[in-house]
Design a protein around this motif. Structure first.
Motif, short mmCIF file in Angstrom:
data_model
loop_
_atom_site.label_atom_id
_atom_site.label_comp_id
_atom_site.label_asym_id
_atom_site.label_seq_id
_atom_site.Cartn_x
_atom_site.Cartn_y
_atom_site.Cartn_z
N TYR A 203 27.05 6.10 34.69
CA TYR A 203 26.04 5.34 33.96
C TYR A 203 26.00 5.67 32.48
O TYR A 203 25.50 4.89 31.69
CB TYR A 203 24.65 5.45 34.60
N ALA A 209 29.24 1.38 27.05
CA ALA A 209 29.84 0.05 27.13
C ALA A 209 28.86 -1.02 26.65
O ALA A 209 29.25 -2.09 26.22
CB ALA A 209 30.29 -0.25 28.56
N LYS A 210 27.56 -0.72 26.75
CA LYS A 210 26.56 -1.67 26.26
C LYS A 210 26.47 -1.66 24.75
O LYS A 210 25.83 -2.52 24.17
CB LYS A 210 25.18 -1.22 26.77
N GLY B 90 29.45 -4.67 24.47
CA GLY B 90 28.19 -5.17 24.99
C GLY B 90 27.71 -6.41 24.28
O GLY B 90 26.95 -7.19 24.83
N ASN B 105 21.76 3.61 35.49
CA ASN B 105 21.01 4.85 35.26
C ASN B 105 19.86 4.95 36.26
O ASN B 105 19.00 4.07 36.30
CB ASN B 105 20.48 4.85 33.82
N TYR B 108 15.86 4.57 35.09
CA TYR B 108 15.21 3.41 34.47
C TYR B 108 15.24 2.20 35.41
O TYR B 108 16.12 2.07 36.25
CB TYR B 108 15.90 3.05 33.15
N ASP B 112 14.50 -2.68 32.48
CA ASP B 112 14.73 -1.92 31.25
C ASP B 112 16.21 -1.91 30.88
O ASP B 112 16.58 -2.05 29.72
CB ASP B 112 14.27 -0.46 31.43
N GLN B 113 17.04 -1.70 31.90
CA GLN B 113 18.48 -1.58 31.62
C GLN B 113 19.09 -2.90 31.21
O GLN B 113 19.99 -2.95 30.37
CB GLN B 113 19.20 -0.99 32.84
N LEU B 114 18.60 -3.99 31.82
CA LEU B 114 19.09 -5.31 31.42
C LEU B 114 18.63 -5.65 30.01
O LEU B 114 19.41 -6.08 29.17
CB LEU B 114 18.58 -6.38 32.40
N GLU B 116 17.80 -3.68 27.67
CA GLU B 116 18.44 -2.83 26.66
C GLU B 116 19.72 -3.47 26.13
O GLU B 116 20.00 -3.44 24.94
CB GLU B 116 18.76 -1.46 27.26
N ALA B 117 20.50 -4.08 27.04
CA ALA B 117 21.77 -4.68 26.63
C ALA B 117 21.55 -5.74 25.55
O ALA B 117 22.35 -5.88 24.63
CB ALA B 117 22.46 -5.29 27.85
N LEU B 120 19.88 -4.08 22.12
CA LEU B 120 20.80 -3.30 21.29
C LEU B 120 21.54 -4.20 20.29
O LEU B 120 22.03 -3.73 19.28
CB LEU B 120 21.83 -2.58 22.16
N HIS B 121 21.64 -5.49 20.61
CA HIS B 121 22.48 -6.36 19.78
C HIS B 121 21.75 -7.50 19.10
O HIS B 121 22.24 -8.06 18.12
CB HIS B 121 23.61 -6.95 20.63
N MET B 168 24.09 -7.77 33.47
CA MET B 168 23.97 -6.93 32.28
C MET B 168 25.11 -7.20 31.30
O MET B 168 24.90 -7.27 30.09
CB MET B 168 23.96 -5.46 32.69
#
Lengths: 305, 332
Positions: A203, A209-210, B90, B105, B108, B112-114, B116-117, B120-121, B168
């Motif tokens: 992870y 990778a993100k 990403g 992860n 989370y 949250d993890q989706l 975040e992707a 971040l951009h 994601m």
């Protein structure tokens, strides 16, 4: 989450009762309290009189129930030696011990966690080697010896810090370092191992990778997971520091609860010893409970189990 | 003709090991246009995953990467700064990994993890990011998408987790998606669904895709182009029809004989195998790497190996059609 907290709370209360009972009975097993109180020259009748006076002739369970009910009201009886209520006696001393414990664990965490993280980011680097050396030294050096060395260097040779007492914040610097340094190696090694393990996990690669930057990867994704076992360890260390700072308190003549415990055991001051054991074990129980709650907040898998 | 989205020339990766250097990947060349699907096939350890990680800039420490050219939409990836690579990763190129069970992860929520992707951009609010997450979860076929956002990875099955990983990867509508054996860890019944989903989404969003697999049945169904890797080299590459109809490299032919193909494999006849093992890549690697297992090998295979081109179809062999003609193939 609420259900988890309630469950843990129930468990903590059960443990507290068990511990209080065991500590109470252990003191009875360690010898006849009436004989000890009466002294070596006392006659048989004197001992019997004392036994009746203090209620030692009643069944142990009755004595325990009596003691527990008073303890719950905050009444731990009167110290045999000081002839003062145990509660106020301990209350006066507990402040010093708690302050020392909080400072000690803070010092340990503030040095051990950053050092562990850096050592894990750059394994086998100079910093990793230094961290390893510090932790081996910390584990190998007995507290009393390290404390004396500090006194010799910083109090006697350099004269920067007072050697003993608890009057100002300066008095707490050396005890904090000695107490904290004792807990530091284990926390550091666990942080390092946890971070190394987590940083090589899938992870973390996903986070990279993100497009997450290294700071985000390290702190948001890695440390959050690596710190979970450290929380449990720190809770145990904290309990130990509050209950077991006897050595450090003696070296630096800090009159805290640890020092009182040591004195009271030597003086056969039964009510004081019983109360201290109960309070020290309560510290362990409270910190373990807090660590469980913190861990459940950090790790969602723990909540459902 | 427009420039390809991805263009790789002479990509090479070396790993220093105890007794020398492991030449893990050597001289990879390929181009990929927008909307195309390239399947990289080859056995374990042939350098497929390393190649994809190299494109993403996710190689571990200690792996030395070099290339004459490795461009993504004109950006030279070997010269890109860390910041530039992060913006691409990403954002414009995403990756789906082999292990859905461990790639999310645990601390989370899915939401949250989706989110975040995207966060971040793009400069979007949390609410917008969550709305996008719901949209994509629905797209990858997850029911009750809204309520999944507050779930944690350990509450989902492997198939669901891989769908989340796909969602994601798609959050920023990347132009290139790299899927490294995305179905290997899943139940056979789920594998086909996930591949179908990836393929359909790729078409729908006009994404270029690199699919790493060793399932030639999958390749036949989804690929536009195929690249066959063996022991760190691209031994043959070309459009899918040509690879399946006129496989030229002896290794490709060997691979194709190992799987049953409708209309090609005779009933009752046993499937082929490729005898021998992959050679060690530590130290100097010269000549054809497949020669130790090749039924056509001669002394000349130890020397320089020419590359044969026929349009987009290319392969490396000393024989112009990949065969020695003096005798018949041994395993036929």
């Amino acid at each position: 989450m609420l259900q988890f907290i309630l469950k843990r709370l129930g468990l903590a209360v059960l443990v507290a009762f068990t511990v209080s009972f065991i500590s109470f009975s252990l003191l009875f097993l360690s010898g006849d309290p009436a004989a000890a109180l009466a002294g070596e020259t006392a006659s048989g009748e004197d001992i019997e009189a004392i036994r009746r006076l203090y209620g030692f002739d009643r069944p142990m369970l009755v004595q325990y129930g009596d003691w527990l009910m008073s303890a719950l009201r905050g009444d731990f009886g009167e110290s045999y030696y000081f002839k003062l209520p145990v509660a106020s006696l301990i209350g006066d001393r507990l402040g010093v011990t708690m302050l020392l414990g909080v400072c000690g664990i803070s010092f340990a965490l503030l040095t051990a966690v950053p050092l562990g993280v850096v050592a894990a980011i750059r394994p086998n680097s100079i910093i990793d080697r230094i961290a390893l050396f510090l932790s081996v030294a910390g584990q190998a050096m007995p507290s009393f010896w390290f404390g004396l060395i500090l006194i010799v260097v910083f109090a006697i040779q350099l004269g920067w810090l007072p050697p003993s007492g608890a009057a100002t914040w300066k008095h707490f610097i050396m005890p904090t370092i000695v107490l904290g340094y004792y807990a530091m190696p284990a926390i550091m090694r666990l942080t390092r191992a946890g971070m190394l393990d987590v940083l090589s996990s899938d992870y973390i690669r996903t986070a990279r990778a993100k497009g997450a930057n290294e700071t985000r990867v390290l702190f948001r994704h890695a440390l959050r997971n690596a710190i979970i076992p450290v929380v449990s360890l720190a809770a145990v260390q904290m309990g130990f520091m509050l209950g077991g700072s006897i050595v450090v308190e003696s070296i630096f003549a800090l009159h805290g609860a640890g020092y009182l415990a040591w004195e009271s055991i030597a003086r056969n001051d039964l009510p004081t010893v019983q109360a201290l054991i109960l309070i020290f074990s309560m510290f362990y129980i409270v910190f373990t409970f807090l660590a469980d709650v913190l861990n459940a907040w950090l790790d969602p898998r723990m909540r459902s189990s | 003709m427009t420039d390809p989205l991805l263009s790789v020339r002479n990509l090479t990766m070396d790993i220093p090991v105890g007794g020398g250097t492991l030449h893990a990947v050597r001289g990879i060349d390929f181009d990929l246009n927008r909307g195309e699907t390239l399947c990289i096939v080859g056995e374990s350890g042939s350098g497929k995953s390393l190649t994809s990680l190299a494109l993403m800039g996710l190689l571990g420490k200690g792996i030395q990467r070099s290339a004459d050219r490795m461009t993504f939409d004109g950006i030279e990836l070997t010269k890109a700064s860390k910041r530039q690579m992060r913006a691409l990763r990403g954002g414009r190129m995403s990756m789906i990994f082999q292990e859905p069970m461990t790639s999310l992860n645990p601390a989370y929520t899915i939401g949250d993890q989706l989110a975040e992707a995207l966060l971040l951009h793009r400069t979007v609010t949390r609410e917008q990011a969550r709305a996008r997450a719901v949209e994509l979860l629905e797209k990858v076929g997850i029911t009750a998408a809204e309520s999944r956002l507050s779930q944690y990875p350990h509450q989902l099955s492997g198939g669901l987790r891989q769908r989340v990983m796909i969602a994601m990867a798609l959050m920023c509508e990347p132009e290139l998606i790299i899927a490294d054996e995305p179905t290997t860890a899943l139940d056979v019944t789920i594998q086909a669904q996930i591949l179908r989903l990836l393929y359909d989404l790729g078409r729908e969003m006009n994404m270029a895709m690199i699919l790493i697999t060793h399932d030639l049945g999958v390749v036949a169904r989804v690929a536009d182009k195929v690249a066959v890797m063996y022991a760190g080299e691209l031994v043959e590459t070309g459009p899918v029809a040509e690879i399946f109809n006129t496989p030229s490299h002896p290794y490709t032919r060997g691979l194709l004989r190992c799987i049953p193909l409708p209309g090609k494999t005779e009933r009752g006849k046993s499937l082929g195998t490729i005898p021998g093992i992959v050679p060690s890549l530590v130290g100097s690697v010269e000549g054809c790497v497949f020669r130790t297992r090749c039924p056509h090998a001669t002394m000349e295979c130890r020397g320089a190996i020419p590359q044969h081109h026929d349009g987009e179809h290319a392969f490396r062999c000393i024989f112009a059609d990949g065969k020695r003609h003096s005798d018949k193939e041994l395993t036929a």
